[in-house]
Design an enzyme around this catalytic site. Structure first.
Site, PDB file in Angstrom:
ATOM      1  N   LYS A  53       0.959  -1.106  -0.074  1.00 36.71           N
ATOM      2  CA  LYS A  53      -0.064  -0.039  -0.046  1.00 36.71           C
ATOM      3  C   LYS A  53       0.898   1.045  -0.132  1.00 36.71           C
ATOM      4  O   LYS A  53       1.996   1.094   0.774  1.00 36.71           O
ATOM      5  CB  LYS A  53      -1.043  -0.197   1.185  1.00 36.71           C
ATOM      6  N   SER A  60      -9.621  -0.465   6.884  1.00 37.76           N
ATOM      7  CA  SER A  60      -9.124  -0.539   5.731  1.00 37.76           C
ATOM      8  C   SER A  60      -8.353  -1.698   5.124  1.00 37.76           C
ATOM      9  O   SER A  60      -8.158  -1.791   4.102  1.00 37.76           O
ATOM     10  CB  SER A  60      -8.065   0.703   5.651  1.00 37.76           C
ATOM     11  N   SER A  98      -9.591   1.642   2.868  1.00 38.81           N
ATOM     12  CA  SER A  98      -8.754   2.327   2.027  1.00 38.81           C
ATOM     13  C   SER A  98      -7.726   1.499   1.196  1.00 38.81           C
ATOM     14  O   SER A  98      -7.035   2.083   0.282  1.00 38.81           O
ATOM     15  CB  SER A  98      -8.079   3.772   2.900  1.00 38.81           C
TER      16      SER A  98
HETATM   17  N1  GLN Z   1     -12.751   3.957   6.572  1.00 34.92           N
HETATM   18  C1  GLN Z   1     -12.202   4.420   7.644  1.00 34.92           C
HETATM   19  C2  GLN Z   1     -11.635   5.895   7.597  1.00 34.92           C
HETATM   20  O1  GLN Z   1     -11.882   6.510   6.624  1.00 34.92           O
HETATM   21  C3  GLN Z   1     -10.830   3.582   7.833  1.00 34.92           C
HETATM   22  C4  GLN Z   1      -9.789   3.884   7.020  1.00 34.92           C
HETATM   23  C5  GLN Z   1      -8.541   3.237   7.419  1.00 34.92           C
HETATM   24  O2  GLN Z   1      -8.758   1.919   8.264  1.00 34.92           O
HETATM   25  N2  GLN Z   1      -7.300   3.493   7.145  1.00 34.92           N
HETATM   26  O3  GLN Z   1     -11.291   6.566   8.489  1.00 34.92           O
END
Ligand code: GLN
Length: 466
Positions: free
Chosen positions: A74, A173, A149
């Site tokens: 990532k 994410s 994400s």
């Molecule tokens: N969707 C959640 C957020 O936007 C989790 C994102 C993540 O785990 N990086 O905070």
């Protein structure tokens, strides 16, 4: 599915394939960027490392299990000399000065980095549309989002473009895109894997974890990355999880699930009915099932977003175009900061910075931020009590199936609420694994803190149960 890592390892050892060929094939599949998963290809370094593995094999030397296995990263992890953009305009030209501990451990084990993967900018999002590199497309239906994400990472694994990928999970994410693309994705116990070299989103819940196609591969990669790191004071020493440790259901007598997750009006009827069918199958195997009480979705989502926004506002304050980032000069220094940040951060990231600074500011912090911290303690206490009664908590990953590309951007509130089932486990620092079974977006398996082994054990059991 059986371990891809073991299969490839055997093929390399038996000289059925060469590592160079394997890496070339994967690079060829990644290059057209069919699903917008690629921020940067690491072709030079990957081919150079592959040649070394081939030379070793030719020489008759033995190779380790991860040696020569191609993987994705990532684009929020430092890998020295490569661009680490966090899918943002601000860091579009930023080159990592060092390598993240988790990634270094994989390199030390001989794994081969292929690609920096597309994601929501700074981890802000649930759909991988908040990115300068174009929305990541779902592996099975390209009109739908890839999830986020870590969307690029999950889609690459699902399409076999990488053998495994390293995602990052702050509030879901890794688990949510794994569920949206029918692969495994683990958020380990907070602190099991070092965060050093992971670009910080919310430091108190950020976790490094693998996305792969089998329980065994998740386990192999987790073992390689785990361990205490002097560069991250929240890490702890853990023992290697052996295949034999996770082959039986010893220690799993009772499974719990949260009643209000399933009774909520927001859950899609198909996800609800398939979840309940999975529960029946587990009962039929002689495991007791207990319905548990939990905090409602609104409380979980607002607690998580209050704390996550506060932490990201603070973490991102260092990105002002002076030490890091794409600087835009203005009339004076203050203006330079303002223009650099307002032009180079996305709308979603700015929403979070503004929200985070608001909840931290004088006059608001007692009422909002400190309340969030108190609720977090209560959530953790709730989990501690639950794990006195049950060994595993099972839940759906998401209330709904993946949205169409474009829909989440129009309705950020709906996007935040779609995280209802994942964020609680992040606040509790618990090990949680998505398995591609049970519902259209998979199931989440959670155990008590530091009990990642039990999670993998139950995943093995589920493989043959539903
Ligand atoms: N969707 C959640 C957020 O936007 C989790 C994102 C993540 O785990 N990086 O905070």
């Amino acid at each position: 599915m059986a371990s891809q890592i073991r299969k490839i390892h055997q093929q390399l050892m038996d000289k059925e394939i060469t590592c160079t060929q394997l890496v070339q094939d994967k690079l060829k599949a990644l290059k057209p960027n069919t699903h917008n998963t690629v921020n940067a290809l690491l072709d030079d370094v990957a081919l150079e490392l592959a040649a070394k593995v081939d030379a070793k094999i030719k020489n008759g030397d033995s190779i380790g299990l991860l040696e020569g296995i191609p993987f994705g990263i990532k684009d929020v992890y430092m890998l020295q000399g490569t661009y680490t953009t966090a899918s943002s305009d601000l860091l579009k030209h930023y080159k990592s000065a060092y390598t993240a501990t988790a990634i270094q451990k994989l390199l030390d084990a001989g794994a081969i980095p292929l690609v920096k993967e597309n994601c929501d900018s700074f981890g802000h999002g649930s759909s991988s549309e908040n990115t300068i590199f174009g929305a990541v497309k779902n592996a099975t239906n390209p009109n739908l989002v890839g999830g986020g994400s870590s969307g690029g990472s999950a889609v690459n694994v699902a399409l076999d473009y990488t053998v495994f990928s390293i995602g990052g999970d702050t509030g879901g994410s890794i688990r949510q895109p794994a569920g949206y693309n029918s692969v495994y994705g683990l958020k380990p116990t907070y602190g099991r894997v070092s965060r050093y070299g992971l670009m910080a989103y919310a430091s108190s819940t950020d976790c490094v974890g693998p996305i792969a196609k089998s329980v065994e591969d998740v386990c192999i990669v987790l073992n390689a990355m785990s361990g205490k790191d002097v560069k991250d004071q929240t890490t702890y020493a853990s023992k290697e999880i052996l295949e034999t440790d996770i082959a039986t259901t010893d220690g799993i007598k009772t499974v719990g699930y949260f009643k209000n997750f399933i009774e909520s009006e927001a859950i899609h009827p198909d996800i609800k009915s398939s979840f309940l069918a999975a529960i029946e199958k587990i009962k039929a195997k002689g495991i007791a099932v207990k319905a548990l009480d939990f905090f409602d979705a609104n409380t979980l989502v607002s607690t998580y977003y209050t704390l996550a926004m506060a932490e990201t506002a603070s973490n991102l304050s260092r990105l002002d175009g002076t030490n890091y980032g794409n600087r835009i000069e203005a009339e004076n220094l203050k203006e330079t900061y303002a223009v650099t940040r307002s032009k180079n951060f996305s709308e979603e990231t700015k929403r979070r910075i503004v929200g985070g600074n608001q909840v931290l500011s004088q006059g608001f912090s007692d009422e909002i931020y400190l309340k969030g911290l108190k609720l977090r303690d209560q959530i953790s206490e709730n989990f501690e009590n639950d794990f006195k009664e049950v060994d595993i908590i099972l839940s759906p990953v998401t209330p709904n199936t993946p949205p169409k590309i474009g829909d989440s951007l129009k309705d950020p509130m709906a996007m935040y609420l779609s995280d209802a089932y994942t964020v609680g486990f992040s606040l509790g620092e618990l090990p949680t694994l998505t398995v591609p079974q049970g519902t259209a977006t998979g199931l989440q398996i959670t155990a008590a803190k530091h009990n990642d082994e039990l999670v993998l054990k139950f995943a093995n059991f589920l493989k043959d149960t539903i």
